[in-house]
Design a protein around this motif. Structure first.
Motif, PDB file in Angstrom:
ATOM      1  N   UNK B   1      45.724  32.825  36.362  1.00 58.40           N
ATOM      2  CA  UNK B   1      46.025  33.257  35.012  1.00 58.40           C
ATOM      3  C   UNK B   1      46.042  34.782  34.977  1.00 58.40           C
ATOM      4  N   UNK B   2      47.041  35.380  34.304  1.00 59.68           N
ATOM      5  CA  UNK B   2      47.065  36.832  34.181  1.00 59.68           C
ATOM      6  C   UNK B   2      46.955  37.209  32.715  1.00 59.68           C
ATOM      7  N   UNK B   3      46.280  38.314  32.446  1.00 63.06           N
ATOM      8  CA  UNK B   3      46.061  38.758  31.075  1.00 63.06           C
ATOM      9  C   UNK B   3      47.125  39.781  30.697  1.00 63.06           C
ATOM     10  N   UNK B   4      47.296  40.080  29.392  1.00 65.74           N
ATOM     11  CA  UNK B   4      48.281  41.088  28.989  1.00 65.74           C
ATOM     12  C   UNK B   4      48.027  42.455  29.619  1.00 65.74           C
ATOM     13  N   UNK B   5      46.770  42.727  29.993  1.00 68.33           N
ATOM     14  CA  UNK B   5      46.462  44.011  30.622  1.00 68.33           C
ATOM     15  C   UNK B   5      46.612  43.970  32.134  1.00 68.33           C
ATOM     16  N   UNK B   6      47.089  42.837  32.668  1.00 68.66           N
ATOM     17  CA  UNK B   6      47.419  42.758  34.082  1.00 68.66           C
ATOM     18  C   UNK B   6      46.329  42.227  34.987  1.00 68.66           C
ATOM     19  N   UNK B   7      45.174  41.897  34.433  1.00 68.67           N
ATOM     20  CA  UNK B   7      44.127  41.337  35.280  1.00 68.67           C
ATOM     21  C   UNK B   7      44.484  39.904  35.671  1.00 68.67           C
ATOM     22  N   UNK B   8      44.032  39.496  36.819  1.00 65.47           N
ATOM     23  CA  UNK B   8      44.283  38.143  37.307  1.00 65.47           C
ATOM     24  C   UNK B   8      42.949  37.439  37.447  1.00 65.47           C
ATOM     25  N   UNK B   9      42.828  36.265  36.854  1.00 65.33           N
ATOM     26  CA  UNK B   9      41.574  35.524  36.884  1.00 65.33           C
ATOM     27  C   UNK B   9      41.811  34.169  37.542  1.00 65.33           C
ATOM     28  N   UNK B  10      40.919  33.807  38.430  1.00 64.72           N
ATOM     29  CA  UNK B  10      41.023  32.555  39.185  1.00 64.72           C
ATOM     30  C   UNK B  10      39.708  31.807  39.059  1.00 64.72           C
ATOM     31  N   UNK B  11      39.779  30.491  38.879  1.00 64.33           N
ATOM     32  CA  UNK B  11      38.559  29.675  38.846  1.00 64.33           C
ATOM     33  C   UNK B  11      38.695  28.574  39.880  1.00 64.33           C
ATOM     34  N   UNK B  12      37.619  28.350  40.609  1.00 67.09           N
ATOM     35  CA  UNK B  12      37.613  27.317  41.641  1.00 67.09           C
ATOM     36  C   UNK B  12      36.187  26.811  41.843  1.00 67.09           C
ATOM     37  N   UNK B  13      36.032  25.576  42.296  1.00 67.57           N
ATOM     38  CA  UNK B  13      34.701  25.119  42.717  1.00 67.57           C
ATOM     39  C   UNK B  13      34.369  25.682  44.082  1.00 67.57           C
TER      40      UNK B  13
END
Lengths: 82, 236
Positions: B1-13
């Motif tokens: 997932x990327x935010x409007x400010x360009x950060x990328x967030x990932x979730x995993x077990x």
């Protein structure tokens, strides 16, 4: 913006000998997109995010040659969703 | 997932404890990592860019092992996050997974004003629940999708939360909407808004064995179902 779809598939070996997998994709306003999943290095899986340009090529300005990885649980084998 | 400010967030077990042995070595936590626009871990998020969530102690279930799991990540206003995942059900002898929705602030802290200390859980019987994704409605309510499995029957599940993480009592039956749309298998993988209605992407079959078909279903804004489609044709 007109969007031209074409049938083109590219494979991306994050690691050359072990399992890689993408589970999610997200686009940006700058026509770049991200794919997230995992890569396996020495039987240890790492979170992985790759950034592509509009042509489908890796954006080498991101991470290391277009790929960012993080190994949250060192020595573990399970890091597979995104 | 990327935010409007360009950060990328990932979730995993991820593994809970890589030094553990035996079945304990199979236990899992949830990890959320945030990268900046250059692909480096965002040091302003969590601990060095990473948040770990340990919601439950894993347990053996037959030949499988059940632990914390994650599937969905939803961006909220102000770069807050919703994590859609699952945890082992509470109670003696329980080995099934329940829905778990957690809220994180933009810095990666658990937002304890959401649900109960930052966590909302939904326990649908003793079957294993499979959380998938969440969307935010224009009125800031959250709709979570997934499915639940019990005795060979898989049923889609929708539930809606108020912005503070409490269940929305105006939605579905008993604040959730488990619907048996097919006699055997109906798995939901994503939900989207169509006006005020809710569209589910899913697949399933109406027999106990055999191939599955791609399906969609539409629910009204109050969580009641109004239709489904089945696509049996080859897409490619």
């Amino acid at each position: 913006m007109a969007l031209t779809l074409k049938r083109e598939i590219r494979s991306l070996p994050l690691s050359t000998e072990e399992t890689d997998c993408f589970f999610a994709v997200a686009s940006t306003t700058s026509e770049r997109y991200y794919a997230a999943g995992f890569t396996t290095i020495g039987d240890d899986t790492h979170m992985a995010v790759a950034r592509f340009g509009s042509t489908g090529d890796l954006d080498t300005s991101f991470g290391s040659n277009g790929i960012a990885t993080v190994n949250v649980a060192v020595g573990a084998v399970k890091q597979w969703n995104s | 997932m990327s935010s409007p400010t360009g950060q990328i967030v990932v979730v995993e077990p991820v593994e809970h404890d890589t030094s553990a042995t035996g079945d304990a070595a199979r236990d899992t936590d949830i990890a959320v990592a945030r990268f900046d626009t250059t692909g480096q871990l965002d040091q302003t998020f969590g601990a060095n860019g990473i948040v770990r969530l340990d919601l439950s102690t894993g347990t053996v279930s037959g030949t499988a092992f059940q632990g914390d799991t994650a599937w969905g990540l939803t961006l909220l206003s102000g770069d807050d996050l919703l994590v859609v995942g699952g945890k082992v059900a509470d109670g003696p002898g329980r080995t099934d997974i329940d829905y778990a929705v957690m809220k994180l602030t933009a810095t990666g802290a658990v937002d304890r004003s959401f649900g109960t200390n930052g966590l909302v859980t939904l326990d649908i019987g003793t079957g294993t629940d499979s959380p998938r994704t969440a969307i935010i409605q224009p009125d800031e309510k959250t709709v979570v999708s997934g499915h639940t499995s019990n005795a060979g029957v898989v049923t889609i599940v929708l539930f809606r939360l108020l912005p503070d993480g409490q269940f929305d009592s105006s939605f579905g039956r008993a604040q959730r909407s488990p619907r048996r749309l097919l006699p055997f298998i109906a798995e939901a993988y994503d939900v989207a808004l169509q006006g005020e209605n809710l569209i589910l992407a899913r697949y399933g079959r109406d027999t106990s064995a055999g191939t599955v078909d791609i399906m969609t279903a539409r629910f009204l804004a109050d969580g009641t179902g109004i239709g489904r489609t089945v696509m049996k044709a080859s897409l490619f």
